[in-house]
Design an enzyme around this catalytic site. Structure first.
Site, mmCIF file in Angstrom:
data_model
loop_
_atom_site.group_PDB
_atom_site.id
_atom_site.type_symbol
_atom_site.label_atom_id
_atom_site.label_comp_id
_atom_site.label_asym_id
_atom_site.label_seq_id
_atom_site.Cartn_x
_atom_site.Cartn_y
_atom_site.Cartn_z
ATOM 1 N N ASP A 35 40.235 51.440 49.635
ATOM 2 C CA ASP A 35 39.344 50.366 49.184
ATOM 3 C C ASP A 35 38.600 49.843 50.411
ATOM 4 O O ASP A 35 38.933 50.186 51.556
ATOM 5 C CB ASP A 35 40.184 49.272 48.524
ATOM 6 C CG ASP A 35 39.353 48.094 48.064
ATOM 7 O OD1 ASP A 35 38.189 48.302 47.681
ATOM 8 O OD2 ASP A 35 39.869 46.963 48.120
ATOM 9 N N ASP A 37 36.797 46.085 50.771
ATOM 10 C CA ASP A 37 37.070 44.666 51.018
ATOM 11 C C ASP A 37 38.565 44.379 50.935
ATOM 12 O O ASP A 37 39.235 44.750 49.985
ATOM 13 C CB ASP A 37 36.318 43.808 49.991
ATOM 14 C CG ASP A 37 34.818 43.849 50.195
ATOM 15 O OD1 ASP A 37 34.324 43.208 51.129
ATOM 16 O OD2 ASP A 37 34.155 44.583 49.425
ATOM 17 N N ASP A 212 44.017 46.569 48.221
ATOM 18 C CA ASP A 212 44.588 45.223 48.195
ATOM 19 C C ASP A 212 44.356 44.506 46.872
ATOM 20 O O ASP A 212 44.952 43.462 46.606
ATOM 21 C CB ASP A 212 43.945 44.384 49.304
ATOM 22 C CG ASP A 212 42.515 43.990 48.962
ATOM 23 O OD1 ASP A 212 41.701 44.907 48.644
ATOM 24 O OD2 ASP A 212 42.205 42.781 48.991
#
Length: 862
Positions: A35, A37, A212
């Site tokens: 991922d 961000d 996250d």
């Protein structure tokens, strides 16, 4: 599905994941996906300021450039923003909008209905955002995101409720929840599907995914088997492992890049000297101590590799047979008697490997190569057959048949006969690997890799009869050798290694069985030695003549005659040819292979073929003289060859050349080259006297002219030795040939001083360097075994027999466990270097042993 990650209080840091990193690093085809961000970049209030961790991007870029390694960033961001923020190179796959927006390799266009729906969602979200403060709307090609990170909690909750009950409820809209964001997509996809799409495209055998956010759980949910999921930060997750923050992600990726590079570079590579060789006088295979075939070229020794793990790790192809479980202990390996059959044994089971030499196939021009593996004993074995066509540059596909495996779309037919073996095909990138586990029974399990035929049926001759005939082929030849009294068994093995480098159909003799094994670990001194150098081949044949085998030398002279007959003039003979006597193509590099121990480039071809080397004819003329003395049937054709060589020397001897060491600098007047020109004329004179009973007065004059030139320009009083080249006050071990050739007698002070200088300045422990001057290439190579052999002979010749014996004893200790020698040895790292096995090294050992034996027989001392 993976088990859930532990709570953050029990989070594992990067050091706890070392075992996981090691496993991932060794995946044949690895996919690293992340991922953006909150994973590569910290979460910030302003999304436009979300910059990636520099260490993470450096690691990802490094991984993306490694063979068999693929990298992807899968984000909820629009692709254009993701590309701008990451600055990732084209090797990194970028996927935006949670998987609905792929990079240029995966372009997906929206339909008119989907565009209209996206615009309607956008308008409704903008209306909701305009009713309060702290809201932003982000439009992407296939979705619209509603951000509420900067809004008050109460306002945010109310706004989200309006989004969910309003535009999110419209048919055809797909809702995703992230950290302080609700994203409404008009295409039904997610990060899990995106990960699976990329995984399928690259054929990954293992995947790492880091994320996250809640949207990353779709990706974690697809992981299984050797895959690894890493959750960043707090919260429940399907990922098995967890790290604290983006800094920990950077550490993990850096560690993975380091270990992946080390694994691909062969940090745990089998030492060169521990490899055994198989041969059928057509091609050769290299075998590790645990019975793993890591090198095999076909249809000839100098052809394309079918297995190249030796130079590129497992992704480059191998053929392994190993016991299942630890109860069988460590493997032991040896040649079976005086043959080129190799037996690898564990407790309770063994594998016997050989290239079939039965049926007279070794001399057939249109023959084929069969690599036969006989597995005997009890227990369970695992077999992995991972061919990789053309060094792995061509996709390798297989088809399972009743009697074995067939490789698809090959220029030459290739099959693996393995009756009774139940195979499973495993996709690894653009290649397939066949895997099977077999419970051994009372009968041996026989695997036959056949290159050059598509037939899978049994041969008329049984495996045992073919093995017996192959064994006799080697042992009968070895039995006919006349061995010295010094180290006779090791000399016999060296002779077998030289015999194994002969190309039976043509008579050419390869310099070595491999390409690009490094002369300097991690450096660029990596050359292709699978060809026939007329000089090297003559020295090889001469060593066998001295042991009583003349057949190889006579066939080799036929090979030379075929080349000379096709040339307008013998001085056009090139320094190196294919084993079949054809000119080499251009030297090239195989970027797909990471090199042994990370030593790149891996080269095929050899630019030395375009050099001028005036020493080429010296060993050939010397060989003809030795054959004449042995009683071999030297004919008028051989005499005409000698005449042609002398004529070429007369024409060219005074010119500069590139020399025996093929230094890639400007041509010089190399002392060794001049000495070899003298040898051609000197041996020509002696052959004329012995073969024809004639004198050649003009040749006597030419011989003296060359000798005078060498003595005038080749000896440096200040250096106290014959030099590398005229006007170059540097030592060269090849200058020992002033004495070894007979140009000067061994008691001549200049010969003695040269031997002393080489022993003092170029010798380090058990090895002798060629030279120590700058040759234009970075890195320092190891000591050359052939130079060690020359010094041993020179010491003995000049009366220092005890010192010669001491150096020979040290030389012997460098021989590998199966009796083979590579080109070089590094006294600093104490490891073998260079191509393996090397003809130069083995002929040097033979000649040194013979010299010491002659001294022992004569009762001489120091």
């Amino acid at each position: 599905m993976s088990e859930r990650a532990a709570d953050v209080t029990g989070a594992q840091d990067v050091s706890d994941l070392d075992g996981v990193v090691e496993s991932l690093a060794a995946a044949p085809v690895l996919l690293v996906a992340s991922d953006y961000d909150g994973t590569l970049s910290p979460i910030v209030d302003d999304p436009e300021q979300a910059r990636p961790d520099r260490e993470s991007m450096v690691a990802l870029q490094a991984l993306a450039q490694m063979p068999g390694t693929h990298v992807a960033v899968i984000s909820g961001r629009a692709l254009r923003d993701l590309a701008r923020l990451t600055g990732a190179p084209t090797e990194v796959h970028l996927v935006g909008s949670h998987g609905s927006e792929f990079d240029q390799d995966f372009v997906q266009n929206l339909s008119t209905r989907e565009v209209e729906l996206r615009d309607r969602v956008k308008a409704e979200l903008e209306e909701i955002a305009g009713s309060g403060h702290g809201f932003t709307v982000e439009t992407k090609p296939a979705s619209v995101a509603f951000h509420y990170r900067n809004a008050e909690n109460g306002d945010a909750a109310a706004a989200v409720e309006r989004v969910l009950s309003g535009p999110a409820s419209v048919e055809g809209v797909y809702t995703k929840h992230g950290k302080m964001v609700v994203e409404l997509a008009v295409v039904g996809t997610d990060k899990g599907r995106a990960l699976e799409t990329i995984r399928h495209r690259v054929g990954a055998s293992a995947a790492l995914f880091l994320g996250d956010d809640k949207t990353d759980e779709d990706a974690f949910g697809t992981l299984a088997g050797p895959d690894v999921g890493v959750k960043v930060g707090e919260g429940e997750s399907l990922a098995k492992y967890r790290v604290a923050d983006t800094h920990a992600v950077a550490q993990l990726l850096a560690r993975l890049a380091e270990r992946r590079a080390a694994w691909l570079g062969g940090s745990d590579a089998v030492p060169i000297e521990k490899h055994a060789m198989l041969s059928d006088l057509r091609t050769a295979a290299m075998l590790t101590p645990d019975a793993r075939v890591t090198w095999f070229c076909a249809p000839r020794l100098d052809g394309s590799a079918l297995f190249a793990e030796l130079l590129g790790g497992p992704v480059a192809g191998y053929f392994s047979v190993a016991p299942v479980g630890d109860e069988h202990g460590r493997a032991r390996q040896e040649y079976k008697g005086d043959t080129m059959l190799v037996r690898t044994s564990w407790q309770g089971l063994s594998v016997t490997d050989y290239l079939d030499c039965s049926g007279g196939r070794v001399s057939q021009r249109a023959g084929r190569s069969d690599l036969i593996r006989v597995i005997e004993g009890s227990g369970r074995v695992r077999i992995e057959f991972a061919p990789r066509l053309d060094f792995g540059r061509t996709p390798t596909r297989m088809e399972i048949r009743e009697q074995g495996l067939v490789l698809d779309d090959t220029l030459d037919p290739v099959v693996l006969r393995a009756p009774g073996v139940a195979w499973t095909l495993r996709q690894e990138g653009k290649h397939q690997t066949a895997v099977a586990e077999v419970e051994l029974g009372s009968e041996p399990l026989v695997l036959e890799l056949r290159f050059g035929t598509g037939r899978l049926d049994a041969t008329k001759a049984s495996e045992t009869s073919r093995r017996r005939e192959t064994s006799r082929f080697w042992s009968d030849w070895a039995e006919g050798l006349t061995l010295p009294s010094v180290e006779p068994e090791r000399v016999r093995r060296s002779a077998l290694a030289l015999k194994a480098l002969v190309h039976g159909p043509s008579g050419g003799i390869a310099a070595a069985a491999t390409t690009s094994l490094p002369e300097h670990m991690g450096g660029v001194r990596n050359w292709d030695y699978r060809y026939c150098w007329p000089r090297d081949a003559a020295l090889t044949a001469q060593a066998l003549v001295h042991l009583g085998s003349t057949g190889e030398a006579m066939r080799y002279l036929d090979w030379v005659l075929n080349i000379v007959d096709d040339l307008p003039s013998p001085d056009r003979v090139q320094p190196v040819y294919t084993v079949t006597g054809h000119e080499l193509g251009s030297e090239a590099e195989i970027a797909e292979l990471s090199g042994y121990g990370g030593s790149r480039p891996v080269r095929i071809g050899n630019a030395a073929s375009r050099q001028i080397q005036l020493d080429v004819f010296g060993p050939i003329a010397d060989l003809v003289l030795d054959l004449l003395a042995s009683g071999a049937p030297i004919s008028s054709e051989h005499w005409r060859l000698v005449e042609a060589m002398v004529a070429a020397v007369e024409e060219k001897w005074a010119e500069p050349d590139h020399g025996i060491w093929e230094v890639r600098l400007q041509r010089r007047h190399h002392v060794h080259s001049k000495v070899m020109c003298w040898v051609v004329v000197d041996r020509g004179i002696k052959i004329a006297e012995q073969f024809l009973g004639r004198e050649r007065p003009a040749w006597h004059e030419l011989r003296e002219k060359i000798k005078s030139d060498v003595l005038e320009h080749g000896f440096d009083e200040k250096l106290g030795a014959f030099t590398f080249a005229y006007g170059v006050a540097e030592l060269d071990a090849a200058s020992l040939w002033v004495g070894l050739s007979g140009m000067l007698p061994p008691e001549d002070a200049r010969v003695v001083r040269t031997v002393e200088a080489v022993n003092r300045e170029l010798r380090q422990g058990p090895v002798v360097y060629r030279y120590v001057c700058d040759d234009g290439l970075p890195g320092r190579e190891g000591g050359f075994h052939i130079c060690t052999g020359w010094l041993i002979e020179s010491l003995a010749m000049t009366g220092k027999v005890d010192e010669a014996r001491s150096l020979f004893k040290a030389f012997t200790k460098l021989i590998g466990p199966t009796g083979l020698l590579s080109e070089q040895w590094c006294p600093v790292t104490e490891r073998a270097l260079g191509n393996h096995p090397q003809a130069y090294s083995h002929l040097a050992y033979i000649q040194a042993a013979r010299r010491l034996s002659d001294h022992a027989a004569a009762g001489r001392g120091s």
